[in-house]
Design an enzyme around this catalytic site. Structure first.
Site, PDB file in Angstrom:
ATOM      1  N   ALA A   1      46.284  -2.858 -42.783  1.00 24.90           N
ATOM      2  CA  ALA A   1      46.682  -3.980 -43.644  1.00 24.90           C
ATOM      3  C   ALA A   1      47.853  -4.667 -42.961  1.00 24.90           C
ATOM      4  O   ALA A   1      49.007  -4.423 -43.271  1.00 24.90           O
ATOM      5  CB  ALA A   1      47.053  -3.488 -45.038  1.00 24.90           C
TER       6      ALA A   1
ATOM      7  N   GLY B   1      52.634  -9.136 -40.104  1.00 21.81           N
ATOM      8  CA  GLY B   1      52.718  -8.713 -38.713  1.00 21.81           C
ATOM      9  C   GLY B   1      53.958  -7.948 -38.324  1.00 21.81           C
ATOM     10  O   GLY B   1      54.126  -7.610 -37.150  1.00 21.81           O
TER      11      GLY B   1
ATOM     12  N   GLU C   1      43.386  -7.551 -41.469  1.00 14.22           N
ATOM     13  CA  GLU C   1      43.955  -8.145 -42.673  1.00 14.22           C
ATOM     14  C   GLU C   1      42.826  -8.618 -43.587  1.00 14.22           C
ATOM     15  O   GLU C   1      41.969  -9.404 -43.167  1.00 14.22           O
ATOM     16  CB  GLU C   1      44.884  -9.317 -42.324  1.00 14.22           C
TER      17      GLU C   1
ATOM     18  N   ASP D   1      49.672   0.636 -44.462  1.00 14.38           N
ATOM     19  CA  ASP D   1      50.738   0.191 -45.352  1.00 14.38           C
ATOM     20  C   ASP D   1      50.023  -0.467 -46.529  1.00 14.38           C
ATOM     21  O   ASP D   1      49.746  -1.664 -46.515  1.00 14.38           O
ATOM     22  CB  ASP D   1      51.668  -0.781 -44.630  1.00 14.38           C
TER      23      ASP D   1
ATOM     24  N   CYS E   1      55.396   0.011 -50.533  1.00 14.38           N
ATOM     25  CA  CYS E   1      56.717  -0.459 -50.960  1.00 14.38           C
ATOM     26  C   CYS E   1      56.817  -0.332 -52.475  1.00 14.38           C
ATOM     27  O   CYS E   1      57.305  -1.231 -53.154  1.00 14.38           O
ATOM     28  CB  CYS E   1      56.979  -1.890 -50.502  1.00 14.38           C
TER      29      CYS E   1
END
Length: 474
Positions: free
Chosen positions: A124, A128, A148, A193, A246
């Protein structure tokens, strides 16, 4: 200050239930209300850390090292006149503006100096930050597949790859769930991620929790479980998988990793990250994961797990429908001729770990490590375009200069700050120097910023459209 942020009561209850006994809720809430410190990562494909820190001093930038990333720094800079993103150093690809905690997954992937990979999947990848970090640690060698899912974000991903001088990527635009079946056991390392509820990003985005709900968190976790399964199938035996988010929820973090363990049993081993950097043990779980609350290191909330695959798995069956591959590998004679002309034109050597491929009149350079995957997955862009063929030879392209130069090539023109500003705004420039002929490497100081072509006494701008800026710079 983000003192007006909204933290739903149900969310706070969830946090209170999982907060380690060494932390307290008031510190968590206070940390969420503090704006993030700005941080950057030096792009070592373009400049060394020591050279960059010296340059930062001359700019009046104050740098504080990020403990988990040798190339990372918190930065204090006066952006009242020129934002960091509009500085010559950023436009030249010398650094990437990246949140400090988001540097941690790649640091975990390359935890040891022995972690040398020939094939890596970033599942993912947009925008970048981690892709460019991985490419630098791979030293632009091997193959890095940057995937992506969101088509609208692929353009930004490609622009950042171009700006940072990266040549070892192949980009794709798929749901990450396809990789386990389409490219089973192809990668030495995989970074996922994962798309997440973003609970850790509230210090950057005051509205991050606006639509939060526990049902949504659990739904996202179901998707993450499918993605981590796919990543594990795509990983070679004895390979390394880093899973990160996150967000803070254990549904999206620990439980996703435990799901993988339940699926594959002894084939899954969790690495202990408590020694990844000084004081890492303050955020390490009993499994060895890093579960980072924002008050611990004064950064975003984050989660990182490093996982090893100890043996082979049986990938899911897929039915592939591949169209005709539009490229063909250039015959040896053609490869030699292109290399010869590039050397004569710009004193640039073609790298030995790449090969020339042709599509109509376009000339591309693909990493050799990509070849086992050609015909197995449809890539949207591979390697770098180095030339267009015409009657009198080859017309060299921007990325020849930004990815293949060593910086000491004689056929170059050095621009002034004013000329460089025009260059990055897409304009031709008229340097105060004796005009030359043909293509020329364009530099600002010692930094290569592109490739132009002499037309009379001006250098015709060869900057790709996606890198052109339409406002004042520097």
């Amino acid at each position: 200050m983000h003192s007006n942020i909204q933290l739903p009561e149900e969310f706070l209850s969830e946090i209170e239930a999982i907060l380690p006994s060494t932390l307290n809720m008031q510190d968590f809430i206070d940390a969420c209300k503090r704006p993030l410190r700005k941080s950057i990562r030096v792009n070592t494909l373009k400049i060394s850390v020591s050279e960059f820190t010296q340059r930062a001093k001359t700019k009046g930038w104050e740098l504080e090292p990020v403990p988990w990333c040798t190339e990372g720094f918190w930065i204090t800079a006066d952006e009242s006149v020129v934002p960091l993103g509009n500085t010559a150093e950023h436009m030249s690809g010398l650094f990437y503006i990246q949140e400090a905690s988001s540097m941690m997954p790649v640091s975990a992937l390359f935890e040891s100096s022995n972690d040398s990979y020939q094939s890596v999947l970033d599942m993912a990848a947009a925008p970048g930050s981690k892709t460019t970090q991985i490419a630098a640690l791979m030293n632009n060698a091997g193959i890095l597949v940057a995937n992506e899912y969101s088509a609208s974000r692929v353009k930004v991903l490609h622009a950042n790859i171009e700006r940072c001088g990266i040549k070892n990527t192949a980009m794709s635009n798929f749901d990450g769930k396809v990789f386990g079946g389409w490219l089973p056991e192809q990668f030495d390392a995989v970074l996922i991620d994962a798309p997440c509820s973003g609970e850790g990003t509230i210090r950057k985005d005051a509205d991050a929790m606006k639509n939060w709900s526990l049902d949504s968190v659990k739904s996202i976790a179901d998707t993450q479980k499918e993605l981590i399964e796919s990543a594990f199938h795509a990983l070679k035996p004895n390979g390394t998988l880093v899973y990160s988010t996150c967000t803070l929820s254990t549904y999206e973090n620990q439980q996703v990793c435990h799901h993988l363990k339940e699926m594959f049993g002894e084939l899954v081993e969790f690495d202990d990250l408590s020694d990844l950097f000084p004081d890492a043990q303050l955020a390490t779980t009993e499994e060895g994961f890093l579960h980072i609350f924002p008050q611990v290191y004064d950064c975003e909330g984050f989660f990182v797990a490093r996982i090893r695959k100890t043996g082979k798995t049986t990938p899911p069956d897929v039915k592939k429908r591949m169209g005709k591959f539009p490229f063909e590998k250039a015959p040896s004679k053609t490869q030699i001729e292109i290399a010869k002309q590039l050397k004569e034109s710009l004193d640039i050597d073609l790298p030995s770990d790449s090969s020339v491929w042709l599509r109509d009149k376009d000339v591309w350079l693909f990493p050799n490590a990509l070849e086992p995957m050609i015909g197995e997955l449809r890539f949207s862009r591979m390697g770098i375009k180095i030339a267009e063929a015409h009657k009198k030879g080859y017309r060299w392209q921007h990325q020849v200069a930004t990815t293949l130069t060593l910086g000491n090539e004689p056929k170059c023109v050095v621009l002034s700050i004013e000329e460089a500003r025009d260059w990055f705004m897409g304009r031709d420039v008229r340097p105060d120097t004796t005009p030359g002929k043909g293509e020329v490497i364009v530099k600002l100081g010692n930094d290569v910023i592109g490739l132009g072509k002499w037309v009379g006494n001006r250098v015709k701008n060869g900057l790709p459209r996606e890198l052109v800026r339409d406002k004042n710079l520097f």
